[in-house]
Design a protein around this motif. Structure first.
Motif, PDB file in Angstrom:
ATOM      1  N   CYS A 139       0.844  -1.189   0.000  1.00 32.67           N
ATOM      2  CA  CYS A 139       0.000   0.000   0.000  1.00 32.67           C
ATOM      3  C   CYS A 139       0.887   1.248   0.000  1.00 32.67           C
ATOM      4  O   CYS A 139       1.849   1.334   0.761  1.00 32.67           O
ATOM      5  CB  CYS A 139      -0.877  -0.031   1.244  1.00 32.67           C
ATOM      6  N   PHE A 146       0.338   4.172   1.127  1.00 35.06           N
ATOM      7  CA  PHE A 146       0.270   5.042   2.296  1.00 35.06           C
ATOM      8  C   PHE A 146       1.058   4.515   3.492  1.00 35.06           C
ATOM      9  O   PHE A 146       1.555   5.297   4.295  1.00 35.06           O
ATOM     10  CB  PHE A 146      -1.190   5.252   2.726  1.00 35.06           C
ATOM     11  N   PRO A 158      -2.145   1.628  -4.800  1.00 32.09           N
ATOM     12  CA  PRO A 158      -2.820   2.682  -4.027  1.00 32.09           C
ATOM     13  C   PRO A 158      -3.395   2.176  -2.713  1.00 32.09           C
ATOM     14  O   PRO A 158      -3.548   2.925  -1.753  1.00 32.09           O
ATOM     15  CB  PRO A 158      -3.916   3.188  -4.967  1.00 32.09           C
ATOM     16  N   CYS A 159      -3.716   0.884  -2.665  1.00 32.16           N
ATOM     17  CA  CYS A 159      -4.294   0.272  -1.461  1.00 32.16           C
ATOM     18  C   CYS A 159      -4.206  -1.240  -1.670  1.00 32.16           C
ATOM     19  O   CYS A 159      -4.278  -1.722  -2.803  1.00 32.16           O
ATOM     20  CB  CYS A 159      -5.754   0.707  -1.325  1.00 32.16           C
ATOM     21  N   THR A 160      -4.069  -1.993  -0.591  1.00 36.91           N
ATOM     22  CA  THR A 160      -4.031  -3.448  -0.781  1.00 36.91           C
ATOM     23  C   THR A 160      -5.394  -3.987  -1.236  1.00 36.91           C
ATOM     24  O   THR A 160      -5.478  -5.126  -1.687  1.00 36.91           O
ATOM     25  CB  THR A 160      -3.607  -4.172   0.510  1.00 36.91           C
ATOM     26  N   GLY A 180      -0.169  -3.944   4.007  1.00 33.41           N
ATOM     27  CA  GLY A 180      -1.051  -2.779   4.008  1.00 33.41           C
ATOM     28  C   GLY A 180      -1.070  -2.066   5.332  1.00 33.41           C
ATOM     29  O   GLY A 180      -0.330  -2.395   6.268  1.00 33.41           O
ATOM     30  N   CYS A 181      -1.949  -1.089   5.418  1.00 29.65           N
ATOM     31  CA  CYS A 181      -2.105  -0.291   6.632  1.00 29.65           C
ATOM     32  C   CYS A 181      -2.581  -1.170   7.796  1.00 29.65           C
ATOM     33  O   CYS A 181      -3.115  -2.259   7.585  1.00 29.65           O
ATOM     34  CB  CYS A 181      -3.129   0.803   6.396  1.00 29.65           C
ATOM     35  N   CYS A 222      -6.997   1.805   7.100  1.00 30.66           N
ATOM     36  CA  CYS A 222      -6.939   1.838   5.633  1.00 30.66           C
ATOM     37  C   CYS A 222      -7.539   3.154   5.138  1.00 30.66           C
ATOM     38  O   CYS A 222      -8.624   3.548   5.563  1.00 30.66           O
ATOM     39  CB  CYS A 222      -7.721   0.656   5.054  1.00 30.66           C
ATOM     40  N   HIS A 223      -6.852   3.832   4.241  1.00 29.28           N
ATOM     41  CA  HIS A 223      -7.330   5.106   3.710  1.00 29.28           C
ATOM     42  C   HIS A 223      -8.545   4.919   2.810  1.00 29.28           C
ATOM     43  O   HIS A 223      -9.185   5.900   2.447  1.00 29.28           O
ATOM     44  CB  HIS A 223      -6.197   5.801   2.954  1.00 29.28           C
ATOM     45  N   TYR A 224      -8.802   3.709   2.424  1.00 29.56           N
ATOM     46  CA  TYR A 224      -9.993   3.401   1.634  1.00 29.56           C
ATOM     47  C   TYR A 224     -10.986   2.596   2.477  1.00 29.56           C
ATOM     48  O   TYR A 224     -11.778   1.843   1.956  1.00 29.56           O
ATOM     49  CB  TYR A 224      -9.608   2.647   0.367  1.00 29.56           C
ATOM     50  N   ASN A 282      -7.773  -3.084   3.217  1.00 27.66           N
ATOM     51  CA  ASN A 282      -6.857  -4.081   3.787  1.00 27.66           C
ATOM     52  C   ASN A 282      -7.619  -5.292   4.357  1.00 27.66           C
ATOM     53  O   ASN A 282      -7.070  -6.391   4.416  1.00 27.66           O
ATOM     54  CB  ASN A 282      -5.947  -3.442   4.848  1.00 27.66           C
TER      55      ASN A 282
HETATM   56 FE1  FES Z   1      -3.304   1.195   2.971  1.00 25.70          FE
HETATM   57 FE2  FES Z   1      -5.766   0.545   2.118  1.00 25.70          FE
HETATM   58  S1  FES Z   1      -4.805   2.478   2.041  1.00 25.70           S
HETATM   59  S2  FES Z   1      -4.216  -0.767   2.901  1.00 25.70           S
END
Ligand code: FES
Length: 192
Positions: free
Chosen positions: A26, A28, A54-56, A79-80, A85-87, A91
């Protein structure tokens, strides 16, 4: 689509067994943690290739299986931290997919430990280093994957064709989670 890829193999450093571990990270958190580890000069095993997403939540079952099919001996999804998770739930979706793939490859006789999920924050450079060291030791103990293709460039080819953008075409922008259809997507959290 442009694949963002970082090779952690130090120049000239060889391994006795040339193992390949792909780490889907990820942007971020895990990718930033890998960056931090590099800045702090924390040693990383030479077997790990990082692919920034951008995200897992972007990771799906076919991508994980494809990495194994194209020559990866191990696959990490990093991931986060759960809840961060920013989304929102990317994750969590990724963990479910990792567990699904572990079950699937177990059914065909491949060790489920070849595919692992890790969670960390952007400031956890040491956690990143520990994760890749753990994965490297795990894959080294298991040895090369029996699924390795005969074509040596299969993994490079796969990585070159991974779509690393989010749904709306931006690279690592906080918009809708790629794990959800556009109609049900909700705005992500602002970048911290
Ligand atoms: Fe990091 Fe979704 S933004 S796992």
């Amino acid at each position: 689509m442009q694949a963002v890829e970082t090779e952690l193999r130090p120049p000239g450093q060889e391994t006795d067994v040339d193992l390949h571990i792909v780490a889907f990270c990820c942007h971020f958190c895990a990718y930033a943690a890998a960056d931090l580890a590099g800045a702090l000069r924390v040693q990383s095993p030479p077997t790990v290739r990082v692919v920034k997403l951008p995200c897992t939540g972007k990771v799906d079952v076919l991508l994980l299986l494809g990495a194994l099919e194209h020559g990866a001996d191990g696959v990490m999804v990093a991931g986060c931290l759960e809840g961060d998770c920013h989304y929102q739930r990317g994750n969590l979706h990724a963990r479910q997919r990792v567990e699904r793939v572990q079950a699937l490859i177990g059914q065909i006789g491949l060790e489920p430990e070849r595919v692992r999920m890790f969670n960390m924050s952007s400031g956890m450079g040491q956690a990143w280093a520990d994760a890749v060291a753990e994965m490297d030791a795990q894959i080294r103990a298991l040895g090369p994957s029996p699924l390795r293709p005969t074509a040596p460039d299969g993994l490079d080819s796969l990585i070159d064709h991974i779509d690393t953008t989010d749904q709306e075409g931006g690279d690592a922008q906080v918009r809708a989670c790629s794990a959800r259809p556009p109609s049900s997507a909700s705005p992500g959290r602002p970048e911290s």
